[in-house]
Scaffold this motif. Sequence first.
Motif, PDB file in Angstrom:
ATOM      1  N   THR A 126       0.821  -1.201   0.000  1.00 13.06           N
ATOM      2  CA  THR A 126       0.000   0.000   0.000  1.00 13.06           C
ATOM      3  C   THR A 126       0.863   1.263   0.000  1.00 13.06           C
ATOM      4  O   THR A 126       0.534   2.246  -0.650  1.00 13.06           O
ATOM      5  CB  THR A 126      -0.920   0.000   1.233  1.00 13.06           C
ATOM      6  OG1 THR A 126      -1.804  -1.104   1.129  1.00 13.06           O
ATOM      7  CG2 THR A 126      -1.722   1.277   1.316  1.00 13.06           C
ATOM      8  N   LEU A 127       1.976   1.219   0.705  1.00 10.44           N
ATOM      9  CA  LEU A 127       2.781   2.427   0.841  1.00 10.44           C
ATOM     10  C   LEU A 127       3.745   2.641  -0.313  1.00 10.44           C
ATOM     11  O   LEU A 127       4.370   3.684  -0.396  1.00 10.44           O
ATOM     12  CB  LEU A 127       3.570   2.372   2.155  1.00 10.44           C
ATOM     13  CG  LEU A 127       2.727   2.623   3.383  1.00 10.44           C
ATOM     14  CD1 LEU A 127       3.519   2.383   4.638  1.00 10.44           C
ATOM     15  CD2 LEU A 127       2.192   4.046   3.389  1.00 10.44           C
ATOM     16  N   VAL A 151      -2.094  -0.254  -4.165  1.00  2.84           N
ATOM     17  CA  VAL A 151      -2.840  -0.298  -2.908  1.00  2.84           C
ATOM     18  C   VAL A 151      -3.385  -1.707  -2.734  1.00  2.84           C
ATOM     19  O   VAL A 151      -3.994  -2.257  -3.649  1.00  2.84           O
ATOM     20  CB  VAL A 151      -4.004   0.722  -2.920  1.00  2.84           C
ATOM     21  CG1 VAL A 151      -4.949   0.454  -1.776  1.00  2.84           C
ATOM     22  CG2 VAL A 151      -3.493   2.142  -2.829  1.00  2.84           C
ATOM     23  N   THR A 152      -3.126  -2.315  -1.591  1.00  2.00           N
ATOM     24  CA  THR A 152      -3.695  -3.637  -1.317  1.00  2.00           C
ATOM     25  C   THR A 152      -5.160  -3.483  -0.965  1.00  2.00           C
ATOM     26  O   THR A 152      -5.508  -2.720  -0.069  1.00  2.00           O
ATOM     27  CB  THR A 152      -2.953  -4.310  -0.153  1.00  2.00           C
ATOM     28  OG1 THR A 152      -1.563  -4.234  -0.395  1.00  2.00           O
ATOM     29  CG2 THR A 152      -3.368  -5.749  -0.022  1.00  2.00           C
ATOM     30  N   LEU A 201      -8.096   6.492  -4.077  1.00  2.00           N
ATOM     31  CA  LEU A 201      -7.441   5.937  -2.881  1.00  2.00           C
ATOM     32  C   LEU A 201      -5.934   6.193  -2.921  1.00  2.00           C
ATOM     33  O   LEU A 201      -5.320   6.481  -1.902  1.00  2.00           O
ATOM     34  CB  LEU A 201      -7.660   4.425  -2.811  1.00  2.00           C
ATOM     35  CG  LEU A 201      -8.915   3.875  -2.180  1.00  2.00           C
ATOM     36  CD1 LEU A 201      -8.819   2.377  -2.151  1.00  2.00           C
ATOM     37  CD2 LEU A 201      -9.094   4.420  -0.790  1.00  2.00           C
ATOM     38  N   HIS A 202      -5.348   6.069  -4.128  1.00  2.00           N
ATOM     39  CA  HIS A 202      -3.905   6.292  -4.253  1.00  2.00           C
ATOM     40  C   HIS A 202      -3.546   7.716  -3.843  1.00  2.00           C
ATOM     41  O   HIS A 202      -2.596   7.943  -3.093  1.00  2.00           O
ATOM     42  CB  HIS A 202      -3.462   6.059  -5.698  1.00  2.00           C
ATOM     43  CG  HIS A 202      -3.518   4.637  -6.107  1.00  2.00           C
ATOM     44  ND1 HIS A 202      -2.471   3.784  -5.947  1.00  2.00           N
ATOM     45  CD2 HIS A 202      -4.505   3.906  -6.663  1.00  2.00           C
ATOM     46  CE1 HIS A 202      -2.803   2.589  -6.400  1.00  2.00           C
ATOM     47  NE2 HIS A 202      -4.043   2.628  -6.828  1.00  2.00           N
ATOM     48  N   GLY A 245      -4.205   8.021  -0.006  1.00  2.00           N
ATOM     49  CA  GLY A 245      -3.381   7.222   0.890  1.00  2.00           C
ATOM     50  C   GLY A 245      -1.921   7.611   0.874  1.00  2.00           C
ATOM     51  O   GLY A 245      -1.242   7.469   1.893  1.00  2.00           O
ATOM     52  N   LYS A 246      -1.410   8.067  -0.257  1.00  2.00           N
ATOM     53  CA  LYS A 246       0.027   8.311  -0.353  1.00  2.00           C
ATOM     54  C   LYS A 246       0.380   9.762  -0.158  1.00  2.00           C
ATOM     55  O   LYS A 246       1.122  10.127   0.749  1.00  2.00           O
ATOM     56  CB  LYS A 246       0.517   7.849  -1.708  1.00  2.00           C
ATOM     57  CG  LYS A 246       0.164   6.395  -1.894  1.00  2.00           C
ATOM     58  CD  LYS A 246       1.198   5.659  -2.628  1.00  2.00           C
ATOM     59  CE  LYS A 246       0.816   4.208  -2.648  1.00  2.00           C
ATOM     60  NZ  LYS A 246       0.047   3.915  -3.849  1.00  2.00           N
ATOM     61  N   PRO A 285      -2.725   4.773   6.206  1.00  2.00           N
ATOM     62  CA  PRO A 285      -2.717   3.588   5.336  1.00  2.00           C
ATOM     63  C   PRO A 285      -3.779   2.571   5.740  1.00  2.00           C
ATOM     64  O   PRO A 285      -4.392   1.931   4.879  1.00  2.00           O
ATOM     65  CB  PRO A 285      -1.314   3.002   5.522  1.00  2.00           C
ATOM     66  CG  PRO A 285      -0.507   4.100   6.064  1.00  2.00           C
ATOM     67  CD  PRO A 285      -1.422   4.957   6.847  1.00  2.00           C
ATOM     68  N   THR A 299      -7.036   3.755   4.396  1.00  2.00           N
ATOM     69  CA  THR A 299      -7.030   3.558   2.945  1.00  2.00           C
ATOM     70  C   THR A 299      -7.361   2.117   2.591  1.00  2.00           C
ATOM     71  O   THR A 299      -8.217   1.839   1.745  1.00  2.00           O
ATOM     72  CB  THR A 299      -5.639   3.904   2.382  1.00  2.00           C
ATOM     73  OG1 THR A 299      -5.304   5.216   2.797  1.00  2.00           O
ATOM     74  CG2 THR A 299      -5.623   3.817   0.881  1.00  2.00           C
ATOM     75  N   HIS A 300      -6.689   1.200   3.289  1.00  2.00           N
ATOM     76  CA  HIS A 300      -6.925  -0.208   3.021  1.00  2.00           C
ATOM     77  C   HIS A 300      -8.356  -0.602   3.367  1.00  2.00           C
ATOM     78  O   HIS A 300      -9.009  -1.337   2.614  1.00  2.00           O
ATOM     79  CB  HIS A 300      -5.935  -1.053   3.813  1.00  2.00           C
ATOM     80  CG  HIS A 300      -6.310  -2.487   3.848  1.00  2.00           C
ATOM     81  ND1 HIS A 300      -6.241  -3.281   2.742  1.00  2.00           N
ATOM     82  CD2 HIS A 300      -6.798  -3.257   4.842  1.00  2.00           C
ATOM     83  CE1 HIS A 300      -6.656  -4.477   3.055  1.00  2.00           C
ATOM     84  NE2 HIS A 300      -7.003  -4.506   4.315  1.00  2.00           N
TER      85      HIS A 300
END
Lengths: 195, 101
Positions: free
Chosen positions: A144-145, A150-151, B33-34, B37-38, B76, B79-80
């Motif tokens: 994910t990181l 992204v999982t 999400l990318h 999340g990042k 994270p 996000t997951h």
Amino acid sequence: MLESTTDRLGPPVVVPPRAAGFSLLVAVPFALLQFGLWLILSAERDWFHLGLGALTACTVAVLAARLVAQSPPIIDADGQAFRGIPWYRFVTYLPWLGAQVAVASLRVAWVVLHPRLPIDPRLVRVRAPFPHTLAKLTLANSITLTPGTVTLDVDGDDFLVHSLTESGEHELEEGTMVNRVSSLFGVTGGATERR
Amino acid sequence: MSVLSGTMLALGFGFVFAGVIGILRLPDFYCRLHAMGKCDTLGVALMLGGLAVHEGASLTSFKILLVLLFVSLANPTATHALGRAAIRAGLVPWRSDKQQP
């Protein structure tokens, strides 16, 4: 009483070993730890605040001690309980992960600010038969990181990964991340499959 | 010291800004999400780090570092959780035209 029940119901059911219920050996250090955190965070030194902190720490310790004592079982490949990661591996893994996070953010920022929005999203299935939950968790979070991936879900040994670009898929196929996590935990890794 | 904290704040702002642009421009939930999340994780981490540097070694900067730790774990995870909920609910990811049969 338990034995008579199992006699009537036939062969005994194998119950996984559970940590004991409430234990002062866990609760007291836990409460002290929380009280220490309270002291640092509140920075008030009068009796009212100290008393509130002690009350809160004790309440939380009594309520949560069972959860702390009962950490999830992490089983190694040969059935041994997972004992920990060699610190030198962890020390090399963390900076690498930090650098990956920076690269990931830069790449997503570049894609997003690019006038033509060069994305080509796809789902990738990564197979990584890791023996214990902690290794799976680490791999999922590391994916994910890292750049462009992204999982989404973990189903047994299969990791469902959403990749923002084609290059993200190629990087997953190279298996760098799986190998990293494998060497971190000292276990064997897996393979990648396009879905 | 103030140069360092200023640089970190500016960089952090840049990443959060890129994340916002990403949420507006990207086509579907998974792509967004990318961005969230990042860019946001690094952006917020940089901004909090910059504030901690500006504050110097004090109780406040220690608290800021605790918040930093929490955010870098929670972002994270969130996000997951969002992505997993979406895929389990059957939301189909967007594909670009060149992959359509």
